[in-house]
Design an enzyme around this catalytic site. Structure first.
Site, PDB file in Angstrom:
ATOM      1  N   GLY A 141      21.432-122.547 -42.671  1.00 46.97           N
ATOM      2  CA  GLY A 141      20.454-122.340 -43.728  1.00 46.97           C
ATOM      3  C   GLY A 141      20.661-121.204 -44.723  1.00 46.97           C
TER       4      GLY A 141
ATOM      5  CB  CYS B 283      34.138-122.924 -44.824  1.00 44.23           C
ATOM      6  SG  CYS B 283      33.519-123.634 -43.307  1.00 44.23           S
TER       7      CYS B 283
ATOM      8  CE  LYS C 131      27.482-122.826 -48.341  1.00 45.49           C
ATOM      9  NZ  LYS C 131      27.606-122.855 -46.867  1.00 45.49           N
TER      10      LYS C 131
ATOM     11  CG  ASP D 299      28.211-126.269 -46.885  1.00 43.92           C
ATOM     12  OD1 ASP D 299      29.398-126.214 -47.206  1.00 43.92           O
ATOM     13  OD2 ASP D 299      27.674-125.440 -46.124  1.00 43.92           O
TER      14      ASP D 299
HETATM   15  N1  SAM Z   1      25.000-125.434 -45.424  1.00 46.54           N
HETATM   16  C1  SAM Z   1      24.904-124.709 -44.166  1.00 46.54           C
HETATM   17  C2  SAM Z   1      24.712-123.235 -44.465  1.00 46.54           C
HETATM   18  O1  SAM Z   1      25.122-122.769 -45.521  1.00 46.54           O
HETATM   19  O2  SAM Z   1      24.164-122.529 -43.626  1.00 46.54           O
HETATM   20  C3  SAM Z   1      26.111-124.970 -43.293  1.00 46.54           C
HETATM   21  C4  SAM Z   1      26.298-126.437 -42.995  1.00 46.54           C
HETATM   22  S1  SAM Z   1      27.508-126.754 -41.753  1.00 46.54           S
HETATM   23  C5  SAM Z   1      28.987-126.567 -42.613  1.00 46.54           C
HETATM   24  C6  SAM Z   1      27.390-128.468 -41.601  1.00 46.54           C
HETATM   25  C7  SAM Z   1      26.107-128.945 -40.957  1.00 46.54           C
HETATM   26  O3  SAM Z   1      26.045-130.363 -41.124  1.00 46.54           O
HETATM   27  C8  SAM Z   1      25.974-128.706 -39.465  1.00 46.54           C
HETATM   28  O4  SAM Z   1      24.845-127.930 -39.202  1.00 46.54           O
HETATM   29  C9  SAM Z   1      25.829-130.105 -38.863  1.00 46.54           C
HETATM   30  O5  SAM Z   1      24.922-130.150 -37.806  1.00 46.54           O
HETATM   31  C10 SAM Z   1      25.317-130.889 -40.048  1.00 46.54           C
HETATM   32  N2  SAM Z   1      25.562-132.352 -40.013  1.00 46.54           N
HETATM   33  C11 SAM Z   1      26.629-133.016 -39.549  1.00 46.54           C
HETATM   34  N3  SAM Z   1      26.476-134.341 -39.742  1.00 46.54           N
HETATM   35  C12 SAM Z   1      25.293-134.513 -40.373  1.00 46.54           C
HETATM   36  C13 SAM Z   1      24.572-135.648 -40.840  1.00 46.54           C
HETATM   37  N4  SAM Z   1      25.062-136.879 -40.697  1.00 46.54           N
HETATM   38  N5  SAM Z   1      23.380-135.453 -41.440  1.00 46.54           N
HETATM   39  C14 SAM Z   1      22.883-134.204 -41.582  1.00 46.54           C
HETATM   40  N6  SAM Z   1      23.513-133.096 -41.139  1.00 46.54           N
HETATM   41  C15 SAM Z   1      24.700-133.247 -40.540  1.00 46.54           C
END
Ligand code: SAM
Length: 467
Positions: free
Chosen positions: A238, A359, A240, A305
């Protein structure tokens, strides 16, 4: 479990490929996670040196019951660390018997290699690399405070404010208790690399967010104005989302989705602490969120993301240098999801602007995903927006427009490894504006020269009938 035994268990787990250092440290349930993590990383970094010293001192011949991973941790602490913590318990007398010999072997090794510092004994790959030189970026949470107040607070605490940086070089040479304002982001403070602000009262109170500069770019480039509706498709934990809320000034709405219940729970805590009130959190698969649902009819901005290999993450680079290349199978699976998620996001009917970020350093998760997703759209519907022309590190030129994407790395931008593409809908003239243009064509103009120019310009648009 005691610190040294816990560290030995993590080292054994890493060697047996049971997980990463970070994962195993968390799984150990050891209370002081940071302390354990630091000890394991340092022991790991000096692993080859420790093996050599232990072997030449004959430690295992003398102490037959001593387990190799524990021995490594203890010898690290004795020779290279801060000395035994908490008195060292039963290990101090045991190692004490071998202290002189171990120290002599370390000294001999340095003479043999012609170096004077412990650090010079490290293989080039395990010496502090560019990742460890990345400054500590601190985003001021403008929902709770302002940049000037945060600066004043640090000044009162004895930090010395150096003004706004004018170049990356200013950031690179930052030392001691000095800090700067980032040259690009006006609410981003920059401290020297080793600064730890996790215990700082402003961080604890949600006034500051510890967030790498590259990770601040997606929300900044999406730039939703206050009042707008935004989707954060893969949102947890969270950082972002809280940045988006700050840009919205808590006015408007963020629909934030994530699949992972644990990450969502810590995200909920983070958002409360950051004073975010415009966000609806949902445990949902973004791919199952319907673009035709009336709740999302006003969504003009999407931040995507998605899960990625994380090959650009600073912790990954510091912890396991060289382990940043994911397998082909993993990349294939990740890129498949990333592309489905991007194509899905582009179907939201009111979407104007989308930021796709990872990333990861891998082309398969970055340029390739964007290229393939754009190729699946009707031609001329979306384009990659040219952003931040002075940003030094661009997308790999694998297709036309890829140079508008941004890349980031410790070496080139003094940040973690990152990739960002800003995708925007190409303006299609609405029926109303077409009619207006047509009407202008039909009304005789008093200035014939201007009229001729106008007619030529309008005729150039393929959507308008020629008159
Ligand atoms: N944007 C976040 C931040 O800045 O704190 C980081 C996101 S992290 C790179 C990717 C996230 O995507 C993970 O928390 C994962 O659980 C979630 N995720 C993976 N597949 C997903 C899906 N089909 N729908 C929603 N979220 C998903």
């Amino acid at each position: 479990m005691a610190l040294y035994a816990a560290a030995a268990n993590v080292l054994a787990g890493v060697e047996n490929r049971q997980g990463s250092i970070k994962g195993l440290v968390y799984a150990s349930r050891f209370q002081n996670v940071k302390q354990l993590y630091a000890l394991v990383c340092e022991t790991q970094r000096y692993s080859a040196v420790l093996d050599a010293v232990i072997a030449s001192a004959g430690l295992f011949r003398a102490e037959k019951k001593l387990k190799p991973h524990l021995a490594k941790v203890l010898v690290y602490e004795l020779l290279l660390g801060k000395g035994f913590r908490g008195g060292g318990g039963r290990w101090k007398p045991l190692l004490g018997r071998h202290q002189a010999r171990l120290k002599a072997e370390l000294a001999r090794l340095k003479v043999h290699r012609g170096v004077s510092r412990n650090e010079d004994l490290l293989e080039v790959g395990s010496r502090p690399g560019p990742a460890s030189q990345v400054p500590r970026f601190v985003r001021v949470n403008t929902l709770k405070t302002c940049t000037d107040d945060a600066i004043d607070y640090f000044k009162r605490q004895g930090f010395s404010y150096q003004g706004q940086a004018s170049s990356l070089e200013d950031l690179r040479t930052l030392r001691g208790k000095r800090f700067l304002l980032d040259p690009l982001l006006s609410e981003l403070l920059v401290f020297p690399a080793q600064t730890d602000l996790h215990e700082h009262p402003l961080y604890q109170a949600g006034h500051l967010i510890l967030q790498d500069k590259a990770s601040c770019l997606p929300a900044m480039l999406l730039a939703p104005p206050p009042g707008s509706h935004v989707i954060d498709a893969c949102a947890a934990p969270g950082n972002k989302t809280s940045h988006l809320a700050a840009l919205l000034k808590n006015q408007g709405k963020i629909f934030a989705f994530d699949l992972d219940a644990k990450r969502l729970a810590s995200m909920a805590t983070l958002l409360v602490r950051a004073g975010v009130s415009c966000c609806e959190l949902a445990k949902e698969d973004f791919l199952a969120v319907s673009p035709s649902d009336q709740r999302y009819r006003q969504v003009q901005y999407i931040l995507l993301d998605p899960s990625c290999s994380g090959s650009g993450m600073l912790t990954r680079q510091l912890e396991e240098p060289g382990a940043d290349t994911p397998s082909k199978e993993r990349l294939h699976a990740l890129a498949g999801f990333q592309q489905r998620a991007l194509c899905h996001a582009l179907t939201f009917p009111s979407l104007q602007r989308l930021v796709y970020s990872t990333c990861s350093f891998c082309q398969e998760e970055n340029e390739d995903v964007v290229r393939d997703a754009l190729q699946q759209q009707s031609p001329g519907t979306f384009r990659i927006a040219p952003v931040l022309p002075s940003w030094p590190h661009r997308g790999l030129s694998t297709f036309p427009g890829a140079e508008h994407c941004l890349r980031a790395s410790p070496e080139t931008t003094l940040t973690g490894g990152f990739f960002i593409a800003v995708i925007e809908r190409v303006e299609v003239p609405s029926p109303a504006s077409q009619a207006e243009a047509l009407a202008q064509e039909l009304i005789p103009s008093p200035a014939p020269k201007r009229k001729r120019r106008q007619r030529k310009a309008v005729a150039g648009r393929s959507t308008l009938p020629c008159t």
